[in-house]
Write an enzyme that holds these catalytic residues in place. Structure first.
Site, short mmCIF file in Angstrom:
data_model
loop_
_atom_site.label_atom_id
_atom_site.label_comp_id
_atom_site.label_asym_id
_atom_site.label_seq_id
_atom_site.Cartn_x
_atom_site.Cartn_y
_atom_site.Cartn_z
N LEU A 90 0.82 -1.21 0.00
CA LEU A 90 0.00 0.00 0.00
C LEU A 90 0.85 1.26 0.00
CD1 LEU A 90 -2.79 1.38 0.24
CD2 LEU A 90 -2.55 1.18 2.73
N ASP A 160 14.19 2.44 10.30
CA ASP A 160 13.39 1.65 11.23
C ASP A 160 12.60 2.63 12.07
OD1 ASP A 160 12.33 0.08 13.30
OD2 ASP A 160 14.09 -1.25 13.34
N TYR A 255 -3.24 -5.89 17.21
CA TYR A 255 -3.26 -5.15 15.95
C TYR A 255 -4.47 -4.23 15.89
CZ TYR A 255 -3.79 -4.20 10.96
OH TYR A 255 -3.95 -3.57 9.74
N LYS A 259 -4.49 0.04 15.83
CA LYS A 259 -5.12 0.87 14.80
C LYS A 259 -6.15 1.82 15.40
CE LYS A 259 -2.74 -0.59 11.33
NZ LYS A 259 -1.80 0.34 10.64
N ILE A 294 -7.06 -5.34 2.13
CA ILE A 294 -6.31 -5.09 0.91
C ILE A 294 -5.40 -6.29 0.66
CG2 ILE A 294 -4.91 -3.41 -0.35
CD1 ILE A 294 -5.27 -1.51 2.04
N THR A 296 -2.25 -7.18 0.15
CA THR A 296 -0.86 -6.73 0.27
C THR A 296 -0.01 -7.91 0.76
OG1 THR A 296 -1.15 -6.08 2.58
CG2 THR A 296 -1.64 -4.41 0.90
#
Length: 357
Positions: A90, A160, A255, A259, A294, A296
């Site tokens: 992305l 990083d 995760y 977000k 998506i 990816t």
């Protein structure tokens, strides 16, 4: 003067240009490219956002800019952007869209072509920042396609986002190249599939250090440069619809939480950096992009771990399919350009209707 010695080599260029019918006087060349001034010398943005006149003003009837100036609020020429997580997937798709929107093809008159060739103004530059030791083949292909076709430049630098000094130094170096930094897309992210009771502190730190702390570090490093060079920048934090819902078929509590944290971070930074101070610093907009599923490299890895998830995810959105990275190009262009000049602290959800049931 420096550039008068180089003018003869533009004779053929001017004669064969599609702008050849327009006169180009010596005064026009020597008047000087005002957009080449350091950003710090520019006037503060007006209330309408980003310049001395509103981008929403209609062009004069019969103007020679009617064709080349249309949708000029989407024009990114001469700007500088950084994209974390830009080595592939992305992030790279969004970076390539920015190059396309700001290349030589967007220049609307011959004088700007000459200025560009004489290096009196800088072409658009997009820096893809990733932790991959070497650029992915996907990036190399995009870079070759970008330069000759679009005129902007696509660069790769290894960073990083967990290394604060590395990120700050990199952003400072990018900004110093052109005395500006106009935008950031913070797209670096990782996932961890597993039940909450099986997560170790190290698992949690691995995800949060990139998905939240890394986003915070990149955003603040970019904002320091925007404030220093007095750029009215735009920052896009890539969150996810996973910050709004719990995804069926994907057990990833940390995760999802990371977000959700990015969404709140975006609102907080927008509040902090939006106003222009007495010294002309500020006017930085911060928004979040919340994609649905998506295809990816990261999602492909998730599907290998959860093979039944693809069919479930497709059934859960209103379009019945997964998205491609290229389907978010327009959103990135909107959020980073003057087209979204009055949008900050917002979240753009593009998920195929997944969260709209």
């Amino acid at each position: 003067m420096k550039y008068t010695r180089s003018l003869p080599r533009f004779g053929a260029f001017i004669a064969h240009s599609r702008f050849a019918k327009r006169s180009l006087s010596a005064r026009q060349l020597h008047t000087g490219p005002r957009i080449a001034k350091p950003v710090s010398a520019m006037k503060p943005a007006t209330e309408t956002g980003g310049g001395t006149s509103s981008i929403q003003e209609n062009l004069p009837q019969g103007s020679s800019q009617q064709n080349h100036g249309r949708f000029r609020e989407f024009d990114l020429q001469n700007k500088v952007f950084a994209v974390t997580g830009g080595g592939r997937g992305l992030g790279l798709a969004l970076a390539e869209a920015l190059v396309e929107a700001g290349g030589k093809g967007m220049l609307d008159n011959l004088r700007q072509y000459v200025w560009l060739e004489l290096k009196l103004i800088q072409p658009l530059a997009v820096y893809c920042l990733d932790r991959l030791p070497e650029p992915d083949d996907e990036f190399t292909t995009a870079q070759k396609r970008a330069s000759p076709e679009f005129g902007g430049s696509l660069h790769y630098q290894r960073i990083d986002v967990r290394d604060v000094k590395n990120v700050n130094d990199t952003m400072a170096g990018i900004a110093a190249e052109s005395n500006r930094l106009d935008g950031l897309i913070a797209a670096a992210g990782v996932n961890h599939i597993g039940a909450a009771i099986d997560h170790t502190p190290a698992d949690i730190d691995d995800v949060m250090s990139i998905n939240y702390t890394g986003v915070f570090t990149a955003a603040t490093a970019a904002a320091k440069q925007m404030l220093h060079w007095k750029c009215r920048g735009s920052i896009v934090l890539v969150s996810s619809m996973s910050g709004l819902i719990a995804n069926k078929g994907m057990v990833s509590p940390v995760y999802n939480s990371s977000k959700a944290a990015v969404l709140q971070l975006g609102r907080s930074l927008a509040m902090e950096w939006g106003r222009i101070d007495e010294e002309g610093r500020g006017g930085i907009r911060v928004n979040c992009l919340c994609p649905g599923h998506i295809v990816t490299p990261m999602v492909k890895q998730t599907l290998r771990e959860c093979p039944d998830a693809k069919e479930l995810w497709q059934a859960e959105n209103m379009l019945g399919r997964l998205s491609k990275p290229e389907e978010f190009r327009g959103a990135a262009l909107f959020l980073l350009s003057e087209a979204s000049s009055f949008m900050t602290g917002g979240s753009l959800v593009i998920d195929g209707g997944h969260t709209a049931w």
